[in-house]
Design a protein around this motif. Sequence first.
Motif, PDB file in Angstrom:
ATOM      1  N   HIS A   1      36.052  37.122  25.896  1.00 51.12           N
ATOM      2  CA  HIS A   1      36.271  38.094  24.822  1.00 51.12           C
ATOM      3  C   HIS A   1      35.254  37.906  23.702  1.00 51.12           C
ATOM      4  CE1 HIS A   1      38.204  40.833  22.144  1.00 51.12           C
ATOM      5  NE2 HIS A   1      38.726  39.905  21.373  1.00 51.12           N
ATOM      6  N   LEU A   2      34.978  36.660  23.349  1.00 51.99           N
ATOM      7  CA  LEU A   2      33.983  36.381  22.311  1.00 51.99           C
ATOM      8  C   LEU A   2      32.611  36.915  22.717  1.00 51.99           C
ATOM      9  CD1 LEU A   2      32.840  35.071  19.787  1.00 51.99           C
ATOM     10  CD2 LEU A   2      32.945  32.853  20.935  1.00 51.99           C
ATOM     11  N   LEU A   3      32.210  36.667  23.962  1.00 55.14           N
ATOM     12  CA  LEU A   3      30.916  37.180  24.424  1.00 55.14           C
ATOM     13  C   LEU A   3      30.931  38.704  24.507  1.00 55.14           C
ATOM     14  CD1 LEU A   3      30.179  34.551  27.213  1.00 55.14           C
ATOM     15  CD2 LEU A   3      28.882  34.882  25.084  1.00 55.14           C
ATOM     16  N   GLY A   4      32.081  39.292  24.840  1.00 56.16           N
ATOM     17  CA  GLY A   4      32.179  40.748  24.864  1.00 56.16           C
ATOM     18  C   GLY A   4      31.989  41.359  23.484  1.00 56.16           C
ATOM     19  N   CYS A   5      32.524  40.703  22.454  1.00 52.45           N
ATOM     20  CA  CYS A   5      32.307  41.179  21.085  1.00 52.45           C
ATOM     21  C   CYS A   5      30.833  41.113  20.713  1.00 52.45           C
ATOM     22  CB  CYS A   5      33.141  40.349  20.108  1.00 52.45           C
ATOM     23  SG  CYS A   5      34.918  40.579  20.282  1.00 52.45           S
TER      24      CYS A   5
ATOM     25  N   ALA B   1      20.080  42.510  24.938  1.00 48.73           N
ATOM     26  CA  ALA B   1      21.053  41.502  24.502  1.00 48.73           C
ATOM     27  C   ALA B   1      22.468  41.940  24.842  1.00 48.73           C
ATOM     28  CB  ALA B   1      20.917  41.258  22.998  1.00 48.73           C
ATOM     29  N   ALA B   2      22.752  43.245  24.729  1.00 49.52           N
ATOM     30  CA  ALA B   2      24.092  43.744  25.035  1.00 49.52           C
ATOM     31  C   ALA B   2      24.428  43.537  26.510  1.00 49.52           C
ATOM     32  CB  ALA B   2      24.189  45.219  24.658  1.00 49.52           C
ATOM     33  N   VAL B   3      23.508  43.892  27.403  1.00 45.60           N
ATOM     34  CA  VAL B   3      23.758  43.734  28.841  1.00 45.60           C
ATOM     35  C   VAL B   3      23.906  42.259  29.196  1.00 45.60           C
ATOM     36  CG1 VAL B   3      22.740  44.030  31.126  1.00 45.60           C
ATOM     37  CG2 VAL B   3      22.625  45.891  29.457  1.00 45.60           C
ATOM     38  N   ARG B   4      23.043  41.434  28.640  1.00 41.85           N
ATOM     39  CA  ARG B   4      23.113  39.996  28.950  1.00 41.85           C
ATOM     40  C   ARG B   4      24.466  39.410  28.522  1.00 41.85           C
ATOM     41  NH1 ARG B   4      18.568  38.760  26.833  1.00 41.85           N
ATOM     42  NH2 ARG B   4      19.346  38.131  24.789  1.00 41.85           N
ATOM     43  N   ALA B   5      24.917  39.747  27.312  1.00 43.09           N
ATOM     44  CA  ALA B   5      26.194  39.206  26.826  1.00 43.09           C
ATOM     45  C   ALA B   5      27.374  39.767  27.611  1.00 43.09           C
ATOM     46  CB  ALA B   5      26.354  39.509  25.338  1.00 43.09           C
ATOM     47  N   ALA B   6      27.314  41.053  27.991  1.00 44.34           N
ATOM     48  CA  ALA B   6      28.419  41.659  28.744  1.00 44.34           C
ATOM     49  C   ALA B   6      28.549  41.038  30.128  1.00 44.34           C
ATOM     50  CB  ALA B   6      28.207  43.165  28.848  1.00 44.34           C
ATOM     51  N   VAL B   7      27.426  40.796  30.786  1.00 41.20           N
ATOM     52  CA  VAL B   7      27.464  40.151  32.108  1.00 41.20           C
ATOM     53  C   VAL B   7      28.025  38.740  31.987  1.00 41.20           C
ATOM     54  CG1 VAL B   7      26.021  39.264  33.984  1.00 41.20           C
ATOM     55  CG2 VAL B   7      25.603  41.560  33.063  1.00 41.20           C
ATOM     56  N   ALA B   8      27.559  38.012  30.953  1.00 44.06           N
ATOM     57  CA  ALA B   8      28.054  36.642  30.757  1.00 44.06           C
ATOM     58  C   ALA B   8      29.542  36.640  30.450  1.00 44.06           C
ATOM     59  CB  ALA B   8      27.277  35.973  29.626  1.00 44.06           C
ATOM     60  N   ALA B   9      30.012  37.634  29.718  1.00 41.15           N
ATOM     61  CA  ALA B   9      31.427  37.700  29.353  1.00 41.15           C
ATOM     62  C   ALA B   9      32.307  37.797  30.586  1.00 41.15           C
ATOM     63  CB  ALA B   9      31.672  38.893  28.425  1.00 41.15           C
ATOM     64  N   GLU B  10      31.967  38.693  31.515  1.00 42.60           N
ATOM     65  CA  GLU B  10      32.784  38.849  32.726  1.00 42.60           C
ATOM     66  C   GLU B  10      32.669  37.629  33.632  1.00 42.60           C
ATOM     67  OE1 GLU B  10      33.428  43.480  33.528  1.00 42.60           O
ATOM     68  OE2 GLU B  10      31.393  42.815  34.057  1.00 42.60           O
ATOM     69  N   ARG B  11      31.500  37.015  33.655  1.00 41.91           N
ATOM     70  CA  ARG B  11      31.330  35.836  34.495  1.00 41.91           C
ATOM     71  C   ARG B  11      32.154  34.661  33.951  1.00 41.91           C
ATOM     72  NH1 ARG B  11      26.274  35.302  33.984  1.00 41.91           N
ATOM     73  NH2 ARG B  11      26.250  33.596  32.485  1.00 41.91           N
ATOM     74  N   VAL B  12      32.132  34.448  32.642  1.00 45.60           N
ATOM     75  CA  VAL B  12      32.865  33.324  32.045  1.00 45.60           C
ATOM     76  C   VAL B  12      34.369  33.542  32.154  1.00 45.60           C
ATOM     77  CG1 VAL B  12      33.388  32.195  29.853  1.00 45.60           C
ATOM     78  CG2 VAL B  12      31.021  32.640  30.481  1.00 45.60           C
ATOM     79  N   ALA B  13      34.828  34.766  31.915  1.00 39.97           N
ATOM     80  CA  ALA B  13      36.270  35.040  31.944  1.00 39.97           C
ATOM     81  C   ALA B  13      36.845  34.898  33.339  1.00 39.97           C
ATOM     82  CB  ALA B  13      36.547  36.433  31.392  1.00 39.97           C
ATOM     83  N   GLY B  14      36.072  35.260  34.364  1.00 38.72           N
ATOM     84  CA  GLY B  14      36.541  35.146  35.734  1.00 38.72           C
ATOM     85  C   GLY B  14      37.752  36.031  35.998  1.00 38.72           C
TER      86      GLY B  14
ATOM     87  N   VAL C   1      39.115  45.321  28.519  1.00 39.39           N
ATOM     88  CA  VAL C   1      38.175  45.254  27.394  1.00 39.39           C
ATOM     89  C   VAL C   1      36.784  44.841  27.867  1.00 39.39           C
ATOM     90  CG1 VAL C   1      37.640  44.050  25.242  1.00 39.39           C
ATOM     91  CG2 VAL C   1      39.966  44.827  25.680  1.00 39.39           C
ATOM     92  N   LEU C   2      36.700  43.848  28.725  1.00 41.33           N
ATOM     93  CA  LEU C   2      35.384  43.375  29.173  1.00 41.33           C
ATOM     94  C   LEU C   2      34.667  44.446  29.992  1.00 41.33           C
ATOM     95  CD1 LEU C   2      36.046  39.635  30.086  1.00 41.33           C
ATOM     96  CD2 LEU C   2      35.261  40.639  27.938  1.00 41.33           C
ATOM     97  N   ALA C   3      35.410  45.218  30.796  1.00 39.44           N
ATOM     98  CA  ALA C   3      34.774  46.305  31.539  1.00 39.44           C
ATOM     99  C   ALA C   3      34.253  47.379  30.583  1.00 39.44           C
ATOM    100  CB  ALA C   3      35.775  46.908  32.522  1.00 39.44           C
ATOM    101  N   LEU C   4      34.983  47.658  29.515  1.00 43.88           N
ATOM    102  CA  LEU C   4      34.522  48.641  28.526  1.00 43.88           C
ATOM    103  C   LEU C   4      33.293  48.131  27.776  1.00 43.88           C
ATOM    104  CD1 LEU C   4      38.003  49.800  27.217  1.00 43.88           C
ATOM    105  CD2 LEU C   4      36.330  51.232  28.396  1.00 43.88           C
TER     106      LEU C   4
END
Length: 483
Positions: free
Chosen positions: A245-249, A262-275, A284-287
């Motif tokens: 969630h933090l990376l998604g923000c 930067a947005a794409v990189r953080a969004a990809v990392a967010a879904e990967r970290v959250a699992g 939220v992460l998909a949005l």
Amino acid sequence: MSQRIDPPAHPGETLGVLLTRLRQAQGKSQVRLAGLLCAASGLPTLTRHEISRWEREERIPSRVWLCWLALVLDTSLDDLERAAAHTRRRREPTMTAPTISTVTATIRPAPRPPGPAPAGASTDRVTPPGSVPRGLPTHGAGPGTGLGTGTARPSEVDDVGGRIAGLRRMDDLVAGPELVALVLAGLRSAVRATGAGCGPPAAAAELVQLHAWVAADAGRPVPDGAVRGGVRAAVAGGDRALAGHLLGCVAQAAGERGDARAAVRAAVAAERVAGACDPATATVLALRAAFAAAVAGDRRSCDGALAAADRAHARRGSAVEPPWLYWLDDAHVEALAGLCLTAAGRPAAALPRLGAALRGPGVRFRAAGLVSAALARAHLSGGDLDAACTAAAETLLTCAESGSFRVLRQLRSLETALHAAAGRGRRPASLVVYTELAESAAGCLPGAAPPPARQGHARTGSFAAPAVARAGGPDQLQGRVAS
């Protein structure tokens, strides 16, 4: 970032004197202090008249309100309680009955203040003493980190959970520039508690996420080191969904700035970290991923992420959801999807979802401003300049009311697009009306920044001073928009 340090309370200072001094030192009116207390406590009945009674020492606030005063004024609860006790001792010879605040506290349940959890409540796992994730130092914080130094006080350890809940409620109603100092203070307390082995790392991570959001609303950057530290703290606390969630923000903020990479990189990392996470977090992460893809011009990925968000949202049902997603309802899902479709240049698909979001009672304040700005852009993309100007006026009003720099940034970009769409010829009446309104509202916006100059139409003189007088503030602007 400079930090305001209020002078310590004088040992013989009474509560009324102390409250007045702290409030005035922070530039807050009695009305503003009452509003902050209502937002923090969740009890909307406190008014400036009660603040005045406290400062005149006609009444003494109960300990519940002393706790909320300590949070809102960012001061020591011990100092407030000491001053309250001193005031009571001075009043004892003349007091013949309990104060009204004491009586009402006994007959009406008050909101739970920041403090220890009730007996038997579950506790979060804590790290060993001194084990603080990198990026969240308790000693020797580097310049610009915004993190505190020193050791944890017992009150800080006990108050972390309550402070987070109060700050999140305040974030719904209070502008980022006013709230950012309080969030930083809460973050420092959580970091010290974690370093002392007395607090859950996830609490520090949650405050890093809130700080990132509030700082973006205040127009201030958040150091990358603090974000990385927050992610590590969430993972150390066993809350990978919060880390995502933090990376998604971060991804959303980068997309709003126009930094697609930067947005794409953080969004990809967010879904990967959250699992594999709960359906609400997955929504939220998909949005966030859809918005990043839209900003990057990747329509296919945007559509795929939006479909994933819809599927995850449909699975929510009765699943246990994180407390930090309390705001996620149908209207906010529609709003975020509408923002994605607008950024992707698909106005026909965006307009129904944005309109549905604005009709929901939960989308208000800063969120309503961002959605109205997207609605204006969608109308503009569809060739309806008049509707775009109407939506832009609503964005302007919300920006003045909320004091949000995030909304202001969208508004300035939108104004440039409106004037570009009108061209250099005769301006449409709707744009003339909006331009006059924008000039009148200039002094009510965060930073009092004037709107951009209009191409082909030179502005003569300074409009700020007389315009503010004509506008009379957000309440008067509301009347002009409604008419």
